[in-house]
Motif scaffolding. Structure first.
Motif, PDB file in Angstrom:
ATOM      1  N   THR A  42     -22.934 -90.993-191.170  1.00 46.80           N
ATOM      2  CA  THR A  42     -23.118 -89.578-191.466  1.00 46.80           C
ATOM      3  C   THR A  42     -24.614 -89.260-191.451  1.00 46.80           C
ATOM      4  OG1 THR A  42     -23.145 -90.031-193.838  1.00 46.80           O
ATOM      5  CG2 THR A  42     -21.019 -89.489-192.838  1.00 46.80           C
ATOM      6  N   GLY A  43     -24.958 -88.036-191.762  1.00 45.15           N
ATOM      7  CA  GLY A  43     -26.375 -87.668-191.771  1.00 45.15           C
ATOM      8  C   GLY A  43     -26.737 -86.837-190.557  1.00 45.15           C
ATOM      9  N   ARG A  44     -28.057 -86.772-190.282  1.00 40.85           N
ATOM     10  CA  ARG A  44     -28.568 -85.901-189.218  1.00 40.85           C
ATOM     11  C   ARG A  44     -29.141 -86.747-188.085  1.00 40.85           C
ATOM     12  NH1 ARG A  44     -32.617 -83.084-193.255  1.00 40.85           N
ATOM     13  NH2 ARG A  44     -32.873 -85.306-193.663  1.00 40.85           N
ATOM     14  N   HIS A  45     -28.504 -86.668-186.926  1.00 44.59           N
ATOM     15  CA  HIS A  45     -28.908 -87.513-185.804  1.00 44.59           C
ATOM     16  C   HIS A  45     -28.866 -86.727-184.494  1.00 44.59           C
ATOM     17  CE1 HIS A  45     -28.582 -90.889-188.570  1.00 44.59           C
ATOM     18  NE2 HIS A  45     -27.376 -90.439-188.908  1.00 44.59           N
ATOM     19  N   ASP A  46     -29.728 -87.110-183.558  1.00 48.09           N
ATOM     20  CA  ASP A  46     -29.751 -86.458-182.251  1.00 48.09           C
ATOM     21  C   ASP A  46     -28.537 -86.888-181.428  1.00 48.09           C
ATOM     22  OD1 ASP A  46     -32.992 -85.663-181.752  1.00 48.09           O
ATOM     23  OD2 ASP A  46     -32.604 -87.248-183.196  1.00 48.09           O
ATOM     24  N   PRO A  47     -27.795 -85.958-180.836  1.00 48.06           N
ATOM     25  CA  PRO A  47     -26.707 -86.346-179.933  1.00 48.06           C
ATOM     26  C   PRO A  47     -27.251 -86.928-178.620  1.00 48.06           C
ATOM     27  CG  PRO A  47     -26.943 -83.973-179.955  1.00 48.06           C
ATOM     28  CD  PRO A  47     -27.839 -84.498-181.033  1.00 48.06           C
ATOM     29  N   VAL A  48     -28.541 -86.681-178.365  1.00 46.99           N
ATOM     30  CA  VAL A  48     -29.203 -87.262-177.199  1.00 46.99           C
ATOM     31  C   VAL A  48     -30.685 -87.425-177.558  1.00 46.99           C
ATOM     32  CG1 VAL A  48     -29.621 -84.990-176.139  1.00 46.99           C
ATOM     33  CG2 VAL A  48     -29.623 -87.045-174.714  1.00 46.99           C
ATOM     34  N   ILE A  49     -31.241 -88.586-177.276  1.00 47.14           N
ATOM     35  CA  ILE A  49     -32.633 -88.872-177.629  1.00 47.14           C
ATOM     36  C   ILE A  49     -33.589 -88.345-176.572  1.00 47.14           C
ATOM     37  CG2 ILE A  49     -34.291 -90.745-178.036  1.00 47.14           C
ATOM     38  CD1 ILE A  49     -31.931 -92.435-179.040  1.00 47.14           C
ATOM     39  N   VAL A  50     -33.117 -88.237-175.345  1.00 50.09           N
ATOM     40  CA  VAL A  50     -33.972 -87.995-174.178  1.00 50.09           C
ATOM     41  C   VAL A  50     -34.969 -86.844-174.323  1.00 50.09           C
ATOM     42  CG1 VAL A  50     -33.970 -87.453-171.710  1.00 50.09           C
ATOM     43  CG2 VAL A  50     -32.322 -89.085-172.632  1.00 50.09           C
ATOM     44  N   PRO A  51     -34.551 -85.609-174.694  1.00 47.38           N
ATOM     45  CA  PRO A  51     -35.514 -84.501-174.703  1.00 47.38           C
ATOM     46  C   PRO A  51     -36.733 -84.749-175.584  1.00 47.38           C
ATOM     47  CG  PRO A  51     -33.280 -83.668-174.856  1.00 47.38           C
ATOM     48  CD  PRO A  51     -33.191 -85.155-175.037  1.00 47.38           C
ATOM     49  N   ARG A  52     -36.523 -85.294-176.787  1.00 44.96           N
ATOM     50  CA  ARG A  52     -37.648 -85.550-177.681  1.00 44.96           C
ATOM     51  C   ARG A  52     -38.442 -86.776-177.259  1.00 44.96           C
ATOM     52  NH1 ARG A  52     -35.560 -86.323-183.265  1.00 44.96           N
ATOM     53  NH2 ARG A  52     -37.743 -86.130-183.880  1.00 44.96           N
ATOM     54  N   ALA A  53     -37.835 -87.647-176.462  1.00 46.03           N
ATOM     55  CA  ALA A  53     -38.532 -88.853-176.009  1.00 46.03           C
ATOM     56  C   ALA A  53     -39.422 -88.586-174.800  1.00 46.03           C
ATOM     57  CB  ALA A  53     -37.518 -89.956-175.671  1.00 46.03           C
ATOM     58  N   VAL A  54     -39.264 -87.426-174.155  1.00 45.23           N
ATOM     59  CA  VAL A  54     -40.066 -87.098-172.968  1.00 45.23           C
ATOM     60  C   VAL A  54     -41.556 -87.203-173.281  1.00 45.23           C
ATOM     61  CG1 VAL A  54     -40.777 -85.197-171.462  1.00 45.23           C
ATOM     62  CG2 VAL A  54     -38.351 -85.692-171.756  1.00 45.23           C
ATOM     63  N   VAL A  55     -41.984 -86.561-174.365  1.00 49.16           N
ATOM     64  CA  VAL A  55     -43.406 -86.579-174.707  1.00 49.16           C
ATOM     65  C   VAL A  55     -43.849 -87.955-175.208  1.00 49.16           C
ATOM     66  CG1 VAL A  55     -43.138 -85.802-177.116  1.00 49.16           C
ATOM     67  CG2 VAL A  55     -45.230 -85.258-175.845  1.00 49.16           C
ATOM     68  N   VAL A  56     -42.907 -88.747-175.719  1.00 44.10           N
ATOM     69  CA  VAL A  56     -43.232 -90.108-176.148  1.00 44.10           C
ATOM     70  C   VAL A  56     -43.582 -90.975-174.932  1.00 44.10           C
ATOM     71  CG1 VAL A  56     -42.433 -92.156-177.380  1.00 44.10           C
ATOM     72  CG2 VAL A  56     -41.706 -89.886-178.144  1.00 44.10           C
ATOM     73  N   ILE A  57     -42.758 -90.881-173.889  1.00 41.95           N
ATOM     74  CA  ILE A  57     -43.035 -91.626-172.654  1.00 41.95           C
ATOM     75  C   ILE A  57     -44.353 -91.153-172.048  1.00 41.95           C
ATOM     76  CG2 ILE A  57     -42.216 -92.137-170.328  1.00 41.95           C
ATOM     77  CD1 ILE A  57     -40.576 -93.405-172.634  1.00 41.95           C
ATOM     78  N   GLU A  58     -44.549 -89.848-172.006  1.00 42.27           N
ATOM     79  CA  GLU A  58     -45.793 -89.287-171.471  1.00 42.27           C
ATOM     80  C   GLU A  58     -46.993 -89.832-172.242  1.00 42.27           C
ATOM     81  OE1 GLU A  58     -45.699 -85.066-170.387  1.00 42.27           O
ATOM     82  OE2 GLU A  58     -47.535 -84.816-171.563  1.00 42.27           O
ATOM     83  N   SER A  59     -46.863 -89.934-173.549  1.00 40.26           N
ATOM     84  CA  SER A  59     -47.958 -90.401-174.388  1.00 40.26           C
ATOM     85  C   SER A  59     -48.268 -91.873-174.165  1.00 40.26           C
ATOM     86  CB  SER A  59     -47.625 -90.156-175.866  1.00 40.26           C
ATOM     87  OG  SER A  59     -47.532 -88.771-176.134  1.00 40.26           O
ATOM     88  N   MET A  60     -47.236 -92.708-174.054  1.00 39.65           N
ATOM     89  CA  MET A  60     -47.478 -94.135-173.849  1.00 39.65           C
ATOM     90  C   MET A  60     -48.102 -94.396-172.484  1.00 39.65           C
ATOM     91  SD  MET A  60     -46.919 -95.618-176.620  1.00 39.65           S
ATOM     92  CE  MET A  60     -47.230 -97.271-175.990  1.00 39.65           C
ATOM     93  N   VAL A  61     -47.716 -93.618-171.482  1.00 35.51           N
ATOM     94  CA  VAL A  61     -48.346 -93.738-170.163  1.00 35.51           C
ATOM     95  C   VAL A  61     -49.809 -93.341-170.257  1.00 35.51           C
ATOM     96  CG1 VAL A  61     -48.400 -92.783-167.819  1.00 35.51           C
ATOM     97  CG2 VAL A  61     -46.214 -93.450-168.847  1.00 35.51           C
ATOM     98  N   ALA A  62     -50.112 -92.252-170.963  1.00 39.98           N
ATOM     99  CA  ALA A  62     -51.488 -91.779-171.102  1.00 39.98           C
ATOM    100  C   ALA A  62     -52.359 -92.792-171.828  1.00 39.98           C
ATOM    101  CB  ALA A  62     -51.506 -90.437-171.834  1.00 39.98           C
ATOM    102  N   VAL A  63     -51.840 -93.380-172.907  1.00 41.17           N
ATOM    103  CA  VAL A  63     -52.596 -94.381-173.661  1.00 41.17           C
ATOM    104  C   VAL A  63     -52.907 -95.595-172.781  1.00 41.17           C
ATOM    105  CG1 VAL A  63     -52.411 -96.062-175.539  1.00 41.17           C
ATOM    106  CG2 VAL A  63     -51.798 -93.671-175.939  1.00 41.17           C
ATOM    107  N   THR A  64     -51.922 -96.033-172.002  1.00 41.38           N
ATOM    108  CA  THR A  64     -52.116 -97.183-171.117  1.00 41.38           C
ATOM    109  C   THR A  64     -53.178 -96.898-170.066  1.00 41.38           C
ATOM    110  OG1 THR A  64     -49.808 -97.845-171.430  1.00 41.38           O
ATOM    111  CG2 THR A  64     -50.949 -98.765-169.518  1.00 41.38           C
ATOM    112  N   LEU A  65     -53.115 -95.722-169.464  1.00 32.82           N
ATOM    113  CA  LEU A  65     -54.075 -95.368-168.419  1.00 32.82           C
ATOM    114  C   LEU A  65     -55.482 -95.213-168.987  1.00 32.82           C
ATOM    115  CD1 LEU A  65     -52.044 -92.792-166.291  1.00 32.82           C
ATOM    116  CD2 LEU A  65     -52.322 -95.255-165.922  1.00 32.82           C
ATOM    117  N   ALA A  66     -55.607 -94.623-170.164  1.00 29.97           N
ATOM    118  CA  ALA A  66     -56.920 -94.464-170.779  1.00 29.97           C
ATOM    119  C   ALA A  66     -57.555 -95.829-171.042  1.00 29.97           C
ATOM    120  CB  ALA A  66     -56.796 -93.672-172.082  1.00 29.97           C
TER     121      ALA A  66
END
Length: 369
Positions: free
Chosen positions: A322-346
Motif C-alpha cells: 500500500t502507500g503512494r507509488h508511481d505506476p511508471v518510473i520512466v517520466p521522472r527518471a528522464v531527468v535522472v538519466i540526463e543528469s548522470m550523462v551530464a555528470v559523466t561528460l563533465a
C-alpha cells in the motif's frame, strides 16, 4: 556504506534516505566562476518532483534546493558545492506492515544479506528519492557543459510497447505532455495504456533515450575508462535501469560490417560521418557526432496486487503493498538519466585537459599575458 561517490575530477557524493530529514549532494571539483543559483538547480529538480501528474506518486514534496556552500555572489568558488533538499511528506507508517517482509523487485533482501540491517521506510538509500542528489549535481554539470556548447537532452522513447518512431520525433513536444515523450499523439496512447495498468493494479516500464549534441571528438579514454563504459556505468547505477545501449546497440549484433560501419566524409575542412550507427563513440572516445544512448527501465516493483514473498524468518507469506507509488518510473527518471550523462561528460571533459602537452603549455605558458 561505500558506493555513494561518483567521478574523478568532477566528483559527486549523494547522501540521505527516503524517510530521513533530508537528502542532498556534495559536488566537488567544479571549476570556479561558473554562474550558479538555487533557481538553476530547481529547474532540474522540478522535472523529477513527485505529484506532478496521475502517473507519479502522490507524495507531496516541494523539493526546494538550498545551496549551502561553494557559491558566492552567484558564481562557484571552486570549493565543494553542498546542496540540501529537505523531506517534507514522509509517511513511514505506510511501511509498518511490511517491515519484516521482503518486497519482490526491491533491495530489501539484498540489504539484509549485506548489512544485517535495513531502513524499511521506503527503501532508505535504495529508494528512488536518492536520485534527487544526482539531479541537483546534474544541473551543475549541465551548466558547465552548456558553457562550452554541449547540450544533453533526455526524453521518453517508449512506455511499455508504445514506442515513438524516430520519424515521428518532435522535440518541441517533450515538455508538452506528462510523460516527456517527443510526440503528443503517442503520449496519449501511452497514457491510455497506463490507465489500464492502474486499473489492473499493475505498473509499466519503458525506454529513456538521451542525445548529446556539441560534443567535440576525442573525449574519453581507451581500455578501461572508455566514454561508453563510463556512460553505461553511470546510467546502470540508476536503480530501475536494467539495460543500456549506445547507437544501434543490440541491433549491431545482427548487422553486417558494411551496414554497421559509419562512412567518413570531409566537408568544409571538418571530418564528419554519413551515418551514426556508433552512437557518437568510436574506440571509447567521442567522434564528434551526436551521442545517442538508451536506457531500459523496469516496471515499478511496488504494485497493489498480492505477491508471494518470504519474511525475515524465512517463512513463505503473501504481501500487498500500500502507500503512494508511481505506476511508471520512466517520466521522472528522464531527468535522472540526463543528469548522470551530464555528470559523466563533465568529468571526462575535465580529464581530457591533460591529454596533450601543447594544451598544458598553452595554458600555463600564457598565464598573465
Amino acid at each position: 556504506m561505500a558506493g555513494s561517490t561518483y567521478g574523478t575530477l568532477f566528483k559527486i557524493t549523494t547522501w540521505g534516505e527516503s524517510h530521513g530529514p533530508a537528502v542532498g549532494v556534495v559536488v566537488d571539483g567544479c571549476p570556479a566562476g561558473l554562474p550558479l543559483t538555487d533557481t538553476d538547480i530547481q529547474e532540474y529538480l522540478d522535472r523529477r518532483r513527485p505529484g506532478q501528474s496521475r502517473y507519479t506518486t502522490a507524495r507531496k514534496e516541494s523539493d526546494q534546493a538550498e545551496i549551502l556552500s561553494g557559491v558566492f555572489e552567484g558564481r562557484t568558488t571552486g570549493t565543494p558545492i553542498s546542496i540540501l533538499i529537505k523531506n517534507q511528506d514522509q509517511r513511514s507508517r505506510d511501511y509498518g506492515k511490511i517491515k519484516d517482509c521482503y518486497r519482490p523487485g526491491h533491495a530489501d533482501y539484498t540489504f539484509d544479506c549485506k548489512y544485517g540491517i535495513r531502513d524499511y521506510r521506503g527503501g532508505g538509500r535504495s529508494s528512488g528519492r536518492e536520485t534527487i542528489g544526482r539531479v541537483a549535481a546534474g544541473a551543475v554539470a549541465s551548466r558547465l557543459l552548456a558553457s562550452v556548447g554541449i547540450r544533453v537532452t533526455a526524453y521518453t522513447a517508449a512506455i511499455g510497447a508504445i514506442t515513438v518512431p524516430r520519424s515521428a520525433y518532435n522535440y518541441d513536444c517533450i515538455h508538452e505532455n506528462d510523460l516527456y515523450m517527443p510526440n503528443n499523439e503517442y503520449a496519449a496512447k501511452a497514457a491510455a495504456y497506463l490507465e489500464q495498468c492502474i486499473k489492473n493494479l499493475d505498473s509499466s516500464g519503458g525506454i529513456i533515450e538521451c542525445a548529446v549534441t556539441g560534443m567535440p571528438a576525442g573525449i574519453g579514454e581507451t581500455v578501461f575508462d572508455k566514454l561508453d563504459a563510463g556512460l553505461a556505468k553511470a546510467v546502470m547505477s540508476v536503480g530501475a535501469v536494467k539495460g543500456v545501449e549506445i547507437g544501434d546497440g543490440f541491433r549491431a549484433a545482427v548487422a553486417t560490417g558494411s551496414t554497421n560501419n559509419d562512412a567518413f566524409q570531409a566537408a568544409d575542412g571538418q571530418v564528419t560521418k554519413k551515418t551514426n550507427h556508433s552512437g557518437g563513440i568510436l574506440g571509447g572516445m567521442s567522434d564528434g557526432s551526436t551521442i545517442l544512448l538508451r536506457a531500459a527501465v523496469k516496471p515499478t516493483p511496488s504494485i497493489a496486487r498480492p505477491q508471494e514473498t518470504v519474511d525475515r524468518s524465512g517463512s513463505n507469506t503473501e504481501i500487498t503493498i500500500t502507500g503512494r507509488h508511481d505506476p511508471v518510473i520512466v517520466p521522472r527518471a528522464v531527468v535522472v538519466i540526463e543528469s548522470m550523462v551530464a555528470v559523466t561528460l563533465a568529468d571526462l571533459l575535465m580529464a581530457n585537459m591533460s591529454a596533450r602537452m601543447e594544451w598544458l603549455e598553452r595554458f600555463y605558458c600564457n598565464r598573465g599575458k
